[in-house]
Design an enzyme around this catalytic site. Structure first.
Site, PDB file in Angstrom:
ATOM      1  N   GLY A  70      -0.116  -4.641  -5.515  1.00 11.94           N
ATOM      2  CA  GLY A  70       0.765  -4.897  -4.405  1.00 11.94           C
ATOM      3  C   GLY A  70       0.899  -3.642  -3.494  1.00 11.94           C
ATOM      4  O   GLY A  70       0.744  -2.491  -3.090  1.00 11.94           O
ATOM      5  N   GLN A  72       0.463  -2.057   1.215  1.00 11.95           N
ATOM      6  CA  GLN A  72      -0.439  -2.014   2.067  1.00 11.95           C
ATOM      7  C   GLN A  72      -1.546  -0.599   1.715  1.00 11.95           C
ATOM      8  O   GLN A  72      -1.283  -0.376   0.482  1.00 11.95           O
ATOM      9  CB  GLN A  72       0.098  -1.871   3.413  1.00 11.95           C
ATOM     10  CG  GLN A  72       1.047  -3.260   3.326  1.00 11.95           C
ATOM     11  CD  GLN A  72       1.339  -3.629   5.017  1.00 11.95           C
ATOM     12  OE1 GLN A  72       1.236  -3.242   6.068  1.00 11.95           O
ATOM     13  NE2 GLN A  72       2.536  -4.504   4.905  1.00 11.95           N
ATOM     14  N   LEU A 163       4.293   4.615  -8.698  1.00 17.75           N
ATOM     15  CA  LEU A 163       5.469   5.060  -7.198  1.00 17.75           C
ATOM     16  C   LEU A 163       4.903   6.185  -7.419  1.00 17.75           C
ATOM     17  O   LEU A 163       3.758   7.113  -7.946  1.00 17.75           O
ATOM     18  CB  LEU A 163       6.542   4.974  -7.503  1.00 17.75           C
ATOM     19  CG  LEU A 163       7.279   5.799  -8.959  1.00 17.75           C
ATOM     20  CD1 LEU A 163       8.163   7.148  -8.199  1.00 17.75           C
ATOM     21  CD2 LEU A 163       8.914   5.168  -9.404  1.00 17.75           C
ATOM     22  N   CYS A 180       1.875   1.703   4.557  1.00 17.81           N
ATOM     23  CA  CYS A 180       3.178   0.783   4.367  1.00 17.81           C
ATOM     24  C   CYS A 180       2.739  -0.352   4.740  1.00 17.81           C
ATOM     25  O   CYS A 180       3.556  -1.377   5.201  1.00 17.81           O
ATOM     26  CB  CYS A 180       3.996   1.004   3.289  1.00 17.81           C
ATOM     27  SG  CYS A 180       3.896   2.239   1.772  1.00 17.81           S
TER      28      CYS A 180
END
Length: 217
Positions: A70, A72, A163, A180
């Site tokens: 998920g 950008q 992350l 993002c």
């Protein structure tokens, strides 16, 4: 039982994805334990499932990898701790949004070990640091810089991707994307915030704070 693995040097991104795919399949099959994998990558950009082509402002600067996580566009590179999180989300309540919030809470707890106040914002996944010493945005909004990005994918309830925390990357490398999809605010790192923090320091803090956030039901 959660395994921890730290890879030395720079791990090529395709190799990391292949290893994650294999490990996630093994965890789902019950033949491997869950894994937290800490890596660094050579400079590159990744495009999540919501990435907009216009947000790749310098497509020839570094290699660009399409990914099914998920989010950008993000940057990965030396000086950034990438944490690949392969955990059974179903054992932890089966709530994907809560799992993402738990990842943010883990980052915030880790930053807290260095007296950094990380915060979350509605509508923005990731962890932010207020920058009151910087001029506000033109509309008067106080400046905030992003210090950690989050993007996951699930397969058979096993998470992967994860992350990244900016320890001491070259922040100019973020200039080739709109990180993002967020404009106006910037990107920072622990060293940019004036902290003499090493990658090893962050790794210790990640491990120390993990159990306070995650548990298996």
């Amino acid at each position: 039982m959660v395994d921890w693995q730290i890879s030395e040097g720079l791990t090529p991104y395709p190799d990391a994805v292949a290893q994650m795919e294999d490990r996630v399949a093994a965890i789902a099959a019950g033949t491997s334990d869950e894994l937290i994998w800490l890596v660094e990558h050579p400079p590159l950009y990744t495009a999540g499932t919501s990435a907009k082509p216009a947000d790749l402002t310098d497509p020839h600067r570094f290699p660009v990898f399409q990914t099914r996580r998920g989010g950008q566009y993000t940057y990965h590179g030396p000086g950034q701790r990438v944490v690949y999180v392969m955990l059974d989300v179903r054992r932890r309540g089966g709530d994907v949004r809560k799992f993402v919030r738990d990842l943010e809470a883990w980052v915030i707890a880790t930053l807290g070990r260095f007296n950094v106040r990380g915060e979350t914002r509605a509508g923005r996944v990731g962890v932010w640091v207020p920058r009151p010493e910087k001029p506000p945005l033109p509309d008067g909004t106080p400046r905030e810089d992003k210090v950690a990005a989050i993007g996951i994918r699930l397969r058979k309830w096993i998470s992967f991707h994860g992350l990244s925390i900016n320890v001491e990357p070259d922040l100019s490398h973020f200039d080739g994307i709109v990180p993002c999809g967020i404009t106006g605010h910037g990107v920072t790192s622990l060293v940019d915030l004036g902290l003499p923090v090493t990658m090893a320091d962050v790794d210790v803090a990640l491990r120390q704070t993990f159990s306070g956030v995650f548990s298996a039901d």
